[in-house]
Write a protein that holds these residues in place. Structure first.
Motif, short mmCIF file in Angstrom:
data_model
loop_
_atom_site.label_atom_id
_atom_site.label_comp_id
_atom_site.label_asym_id
_atom_site.label_seq_id
_atom_site.Cartn_x
_atom_site.Cartn_y
_atom_site.Cartn_z
N GLU A 501 24.20 -6.89 81.59
CA GLU A 501 24.65 -5.69 80.89
C GLU A 501 24.10 -5.65 79.47
O GLU A 501 23.68 -4.58 78.98
CB GLU A 501 26.18 -5.65 80.89
CG GLU A 501 26.79 -4.49 80.13
CD GLU A 501 26.40 -3.13 80.69
OE1 GLU A 501 25.91 -3.08 81.84
OE2 GLU A 501 26.58 -2.12 79.97
N LEU A 502 24.11 -6.79 78.79
CA LEU A 502 23.57 -6.83 77.43
C LEU A 502 22.09 -6.50 77.42
O LEU A 502 21.59 -5.76 76.56
CB LEU A 502 23.81 -8.22 76.81
CG LEU A 502 25.26 -8.59 76.49
CD1 LEU A 502 25.36 -10.06 76.09
CD2 LEU A 502 25.81 -7.71 75.37
N GLN A 503 21.37 -7.02 78.38
CA GLN A 503 19.94 -6.73 78.45
C GLN A 503 19.69 -5.26 78.78
O GLN A 503 18.78 -4.63 78.24
CB GLN A 503 19.28 -7.64 79.48
CG GLN A 503 19.31 -9.13 79.08
CD GLN A 503 19.04 -10.06 80.23
OE1 GLN A 503 18.83 -9.63 81.37
NE2 GLN A 503 19.06 -11.37 79.98
N ARG A 504 20.51 -4.73 79.68
CA ARG A 504 20.36 -3.32 80.03
C ARG A 504 20.57 -2.42 78.82
O ARG A 504 19.89 -1.40 78.67
CB ARG A 504 21.36 -2.96 81.14
CG ARG A 504 21.18 -1.54 81.71
CD ARG A 504 22.33 -1.15 82.60
NE ARG A 504 23.59 -1.07 81.85
CZ ARG A 504 23.92 -0.01 81.09
NH1 ARG A 504 23.09 1.00 80.97
NH2 ARG A 504 25.08 0.00 80.45
N ARG A 505 21.52 -2.82 77.97
CA ARG A 505 21.81 -2.04 76.77
C ARG A 505 20.79 -2.30 75.67
O ARG A 505 20.83 -1.65 74.63
CB ARG A 505 23.21 -2.39 76.26
CG ARG A 505 24.33 -1.85 77.15
CD ARG A 505 25.68 -2.49 76.82
NE ARG A 505 25.95 -2.54 75.38
CZ ARG A 505 26.93 -3.23 74.83
NH1 ARG A 505 27.72 -3.96 75.63
NH2 ARG A 505 27.12 -3.22 73.53
N GLY A 506 19.89 -3.22 75.89
CA GLY A 506 18.86 -3.50 74.87
C GLY A 506 19.38 -4.29 73.68
O GLY A 506 18.79 -4.23 72.60
N VAL A 507 20.47 -5.04 73.89
CA VAL A 507 21.02 -5.84 72.78
C VAL A 507 20.10 -7.05 72.55
O VAL A 507 19.86 -7.82 73.47
CB VAL A 507 22.44 -6.33 73.11
CG1 VAL A 507 22.99 -7.21 71.98
CG2 VAL A 507 23.36 -5.13 73.34
N PRO A 508 19.58 -7.22 71.35
CA PRO A 508 18.67 -8.35 71.11
C PRO A 508 19.42 -9.67 71.05
O PRO A 508 20.63 -9.70 70.78
CB PRO A 508 18.06 -8.01 69.75
CG PRO A 508 19.09 -7.18 69.06
CD PRO A 508 19.76 -6.38 70.15
N PRO A 509 18.76 -10.79 71.32
CA PRO A 509 19.40 -12.10 71.20
C PRO A 509 19.94 -12.30 69.78
O PRO A 509 19.46 -11.71 68.82
CB PRO A 509 18.27 -13.09 71.51
CG PRO A 509 17.29 -12.30 72.32
CD PRO A 509 17.36 -10.90 71.79
#
Length: 948
Positions: A501-509
């Motif tokens: 979900e974080l990756q889908r939302r484009g949240v950076p590391p």
């Protein structure tokens, strides 16, 4: 009359132990006589008296940090450094072995542990955490009761001029339960010296029988007391001098046995003696403290010190005077001796002392910032001639005290705000929340001693949730256990769905580069930066993403950036706390941080609500972080030293570290020898002693691919990768032409490290075991723990040497030989379990194995001789008749010859006759049939000779 006087004195002494030494205002003198010599002159007179008049050797004070005695936090008595003599373990080649009669003035600290005066300091006119103990000793019967009493009486009455009628003495009145007679010898000695009979009183073992511990040397003591009242009324006795006559040994079974050598051990507190000689009613009114009290008044601008206590001390001003004066002496002496404020053991106690002094100086005396450090030169001026290490380390003492004072003042200010903020939300009868108190404490985030937190609440009339605090303490203890041996429990985790979900939302590391934001101060301490971040996501305990969490909820926080080190690369996670920007009074404790797919998840317990989008400020626990940095740099040095010792092909198999110790797994062809272990430690010590710079830099992973000597593990590294190099800049270390990585420690590592190697202090490998074939696990400690481990090892080595000497002298008695064998077993157990250098443990284990074998052989020879002698006696006694009926004592059976038992012997003989036998190791019987009885006896004789 004597009985009533004894009862009166007993009541007086018990009352004295329950209350301050002297009541009322402290500055009333005992007499109108002119003031006597200074404390320096009093100390010098004591030492000169024993050296010049009675031939004693003057020895310097030992460090207040105990040497080779982990049972003590601090040296708390003059006899501590002479324990090897009392115990018989002194190295015969050492200087101490030649001591016969010595005297000194010993620095002592009583704070923490069994003897703890910390909480009493300031409340009365007598208690101190640091004091000086004047003492004289006679070892090995050099002199005993008569000489010791005569010298003490001569010094007090003739040199110091104390009136004889102001002195009382007590002696040991016996203990019928222990079979100990009254010490009438001491009584008669005092009477012969002219002490009035009514001033000579007897007491039981609680008052007049001294013991080193539950076991060990002990003996009766006689005490000299000073009468504060004089001729003016009922006696008011205060102890001046304790003379101990060490003549017994308390065995493990509780019984007393006489010692082979007798010793005299005396102790007299300098501060109390000076108070008597200077005619004051308080040790704080002597010239040992008056310069400090004057400096406190000048520095703080408060009214002069008046020596008030209790309700009379309005505003607790005089209590604060005493606390600050006492504590700065303790801090100065301890730091000069290498004990600095820290997170465990004696350093933790010292940290509490410093913070207690800061609180009283700022809150009661209204001292300006940096005030405590300004008092150090006064301590140095007062005590520096007697203890030169104070002058040598004065600058370091000032810097450490000032830095810790500044850090604590910031924490104290924030703590007061948090307490006030919390109280505004509580009802009149509510308990103060344990979670808030814990977050303020040394175990929590702000580093306030818990007793100070409780006192601050007590002053506001608020009760603490003690049950909740006990629960948190238990949880913390369990967490520390998990840190020491990492458990399987992984804590909060982001599962594959949450990460997707974080990756889908484009949240950076998470940007965790701020974890490297720290620097060295000119004084040698570290300064750690804070970090402001935004809450990107919140998670419940089961990993569900939520937009907000409520009060008391355990949760996971995902931030855009952090200065927390998440557990990885074998380094334990940081811990600390965060606050909302603009609301710094509410602390969110963060016990750990973990990395999940490039995201750093912070575990926290929310004292108030928190939501996505909040701006927060993060603070790491600096002492915890520094401990990890120290261990991590030490791990790199250990890795390098192993390669230097075992060869360049030596490979690391894993490691784990926390502030307490480090664990290192290494590929080995065979277990390390004691010589190799010692060589590894020596290589590390050399790098530490050179205080080399530690360089860290991120470089492209490709640049590290073909660098000779570069250490890396078989794992995936980030690109760019962080390189840590000791003593050589990273660019030079990676230069293929320089070969620098072959000459020093250069590793790929994302951990946090010291900026110079000197702060490691020392490294000792304290454990070694084979995990599997070809892999050895090493356990190591650093710094203060390493020094303590070396001292313990040296102490045990001396004990083993003393045992070897006893064995070499031989024994003609089975019981004595068995006692020596048991001592070997006790030493073996101690060596097996002690925290000490592993190379030394292995050497001592090998030595003890040989000594144990020799001891058992000696027992067998003695028992065989006894058996032969007993046999001859039986034959002579029963020369007539077909059989022998008699008794044989089994007291001497050692159990060290299990191969030769009565049952086996009978079985061998009866089997020869076609029969059978049964019994035990001691007695057996059997049956059989033979026409040749002589042959059966020859079989019995041959079997026995073969076994023996």
């Amino acid at each position: 009359m004597a009985a009533s006087m004894a009862a009166a004195a007993r009541r007086l002494r018990r009352a004295f132990r329950r209350s301050p030494l002297w009541g009322g205002l402290s500055r009333r003198p005992f007499s109108s006589e002119p003031p006597p010599a200074s404390a320096t002159a009093v100390r010098d007179a004591f030492l000169s008296f024993f050296r010049d008049r009675h031939g004693h050797r003057l020895v310097p004070s030992a460090s207040v940090r105990p040497r080779g005695d982990p049972s003590l936090l601090f040296v708390n008595a003059g006899m501590n450094q002479f324990k090897p003599i009392f115990l018989g373990t002194v190295d015969p080649r050492s200087e101490m072995a030649g001591f016969r009669r010595v005297a000194n003035s010993q620095k002592c600290v009583r704070a923490g542990g069994r003897h703890n005066d910390l909480e009493d300091v300031g409340r009365d006119l007598s208690h101190h955490t640091f004091f000086e103990m004047l003492g004289n000793w006679a070892f090995g019967g050099e002199y005993f009761k008569e000489e010791a009493c005569r010298m003490a009486w001569e010094l007090l009455t003739q040199v110091y001029g104390i009136p004889e009628d102001r002195l009382w003495v007590s002696y040991f009145g016996g203990d019928p339960k222990a079979g100990l007679d009254p010490d009438l010898e001491s009584r008669d000695i005092w009477l012969s010296l002219g002490v009035c009979a009514s001033h000579v009183l007897s007491f039981g073992p609680q008052e007049n029988f001294w013991e080193m511990g539950n076991t060990g040397p002990c003996g009766p003591c006689t005490e000299i007391h000073y009468d504060l009242a004089g001729r003016g009324g009922a006696p008011q006795l205060v102890e001046l001098w304790n003379l101990v006559f060490i003549q017994h040994n308390r065995e493990a079974d509780g019984n007393l046995q006489p010692l082979p050598q007798r010793h005299v051990d005396t102790g007299m507190g300098l501060e109390r003696l000076v108070a008597v000689l200077q005619g004051t009613r308080s040790t704080y009114d002597t010239d040992l403290f008056s310069p400090l009290l004057d400096a406190i008044q000048q520095g703080c601008g408060v009214p002069p010190y008046l020596g008030r206590v209790g309700a009379a001390d309005e505003g607790r001003t005089d209590m604060a005077y005493r606390v600050v004066a006492d504590h700065i002496r303790t801090l100065s002496v301890c730091i000069a001796d290498g004990v600095c404020p820290g997170m465990s053991g004696a350093p933790l106690v010292l940290r509490r002392i410093l913070r207690r002094a800061v609180r009283f100086s700022t809150e009661v005396l209204r001292a300006p910032p940096g005030f405590l450090g300004s008092l150090v030169p006064v301590v140095v001026e007062t005590l520096g001639d007697a203890y030169p290490e104070l002058r040598k380390h004065s600058a370091q003492i000032v810097n450490l005290v000032s830095e810790d004072e500044a850090a604590f003042l910031a924490s104290l200010q924030r703590g007061r705000h948090i307490i006030d903020q919390t109280l505004r939300r509580l009802g009149p009868s509510d308990l103060f929340p344990a979670e808030v108190a814990w977050s303020l404490s040394l175990s929590g985030n702000l580093g306030l001693p818990l007793d100070l937190v409780e006192l601050m609440l007590e002053e506001k009339g608020v009760r603490l949730d003690s049950a909740g605090l006990a629960r948190l303490a238990q949880e913390e203890a369990q967490h520390r256990l998990r840190q020491a041996e990492p458990a399987q429990e992984r804590g909060l985790q982001l599962n594959v769905h949450a990460l997707g979900e974080l990756q889908r939302r484009g949240v950076p590391p998470t940007d965790d580069s701020p974890k490297y934001n720290y620097s060295l101060r000119p004084s040698g301490g570290y300064e750690f930066g804070t970090c402001e971040a935004q809450v990107l996501q919140l998670y419940t305990e089961d990993g569900t993403a939520v937009a907000s969490v409520g009060k008391g909820q355990r949760c996971g926080l995902l931030l855009d950036k952090t200065n927390f080190y998440a557990e990885q690369g074998g380094q334990a996670s940081d811990r600390g706390y965060l606050v909302r920007v603009g609301q710094e009074d509410v602390l969110f404790p963060v016990p750990r941080a973990q990395v999940c797919g490039g995201f750093i998840l912070h575990e926290a317990v929310a004292p108030e609500g928190l939501k996505v989008g909040d701006q927060v400020q993060l603070h790491v626990d600096e002492a915890w972080r520094l401990g990890c940095m120290e261990k991590h740099t030490a791990t790199h040095l250990l890795n390098w030293a192993l390669r230097q010792t075992l060869g360049p092909g030596t490979e690391q198999r894993g490691s784990h570290l926390n502030p307490e110790r480090l664990r290192f797994d290494v590929a080995t062809q065979a277990p390390l020898t004691p010589e190799q272990l010692r060589a590894v430690e020596g290589t590390v010590q050399e790098a530490v002693g050179q205080d080399e710079a530690v360089y860290m830099e991120e470089v492209a992973l490709a640049r590290t691919a073909h660098v000779p000597g570069l250490r890396f593990l078989d794992e995936v590294y980030p690109d760019p990768v962080r390189v840590v190099s000791v003593g050589v800049p990273v660019a030079e270390a990676l230069d293929l032409a320089s070969q620098a990585a072959l000459q020093t420690s250069v590793e790929l590592c994302c951990g946090t490290h010291l900026l110079r190697t000197g702060a490691v202090g020392d490294l000792v490998i304290v454990g070694e075991r084979q995990l599997s074939r070809g892999t050895t696990r090493l356990l190591a400690v650093t710094g203060e723990q390493a020094q303590q481990a070396r001292e313990v090892g040296q102490a045990l080595a001396q004990e083993v040497g003393a045992a070897a000497e006893r064995l070499s002298r031989g024994s003609q008695d089975v019981v004595e030989a068995q006692r020596l064998s048991k001592d070997m077993g006790r030493l073996t157990d101690a060596v097996d379990t002690a925290v000490m250098p592993q190379w030394q443990r292995r050497e001592l284990q090998a030595t003890l194995k040989v000594l144990q074998r020799r001891a058992n052989t000696a027992i067998r020879k003695l028992e065989t001789g006894q058996a032969a002698q007993k046999t001859q006696e039986l034959l002579r006694r029963h020369s007539e008749g077909p059989l022998i009926v008699d008794t044989v004592s089994t007291e001497s059976l050692s159990g060290t010859t299990p191969a030769f038992t009565a049952e086996a012997w009978a079985l061998a003989v009866c089997s020869h006759m076609g029969g059978k036998a049964w019994g035990s190791q001691v007695v057996a019987q059997g049956t059989g049939t033979t026409a040749d009885l002589e042959a059966a006896l020859r079989t019995a004789r041959a079997y026995a000779l073969n076994q023996l």
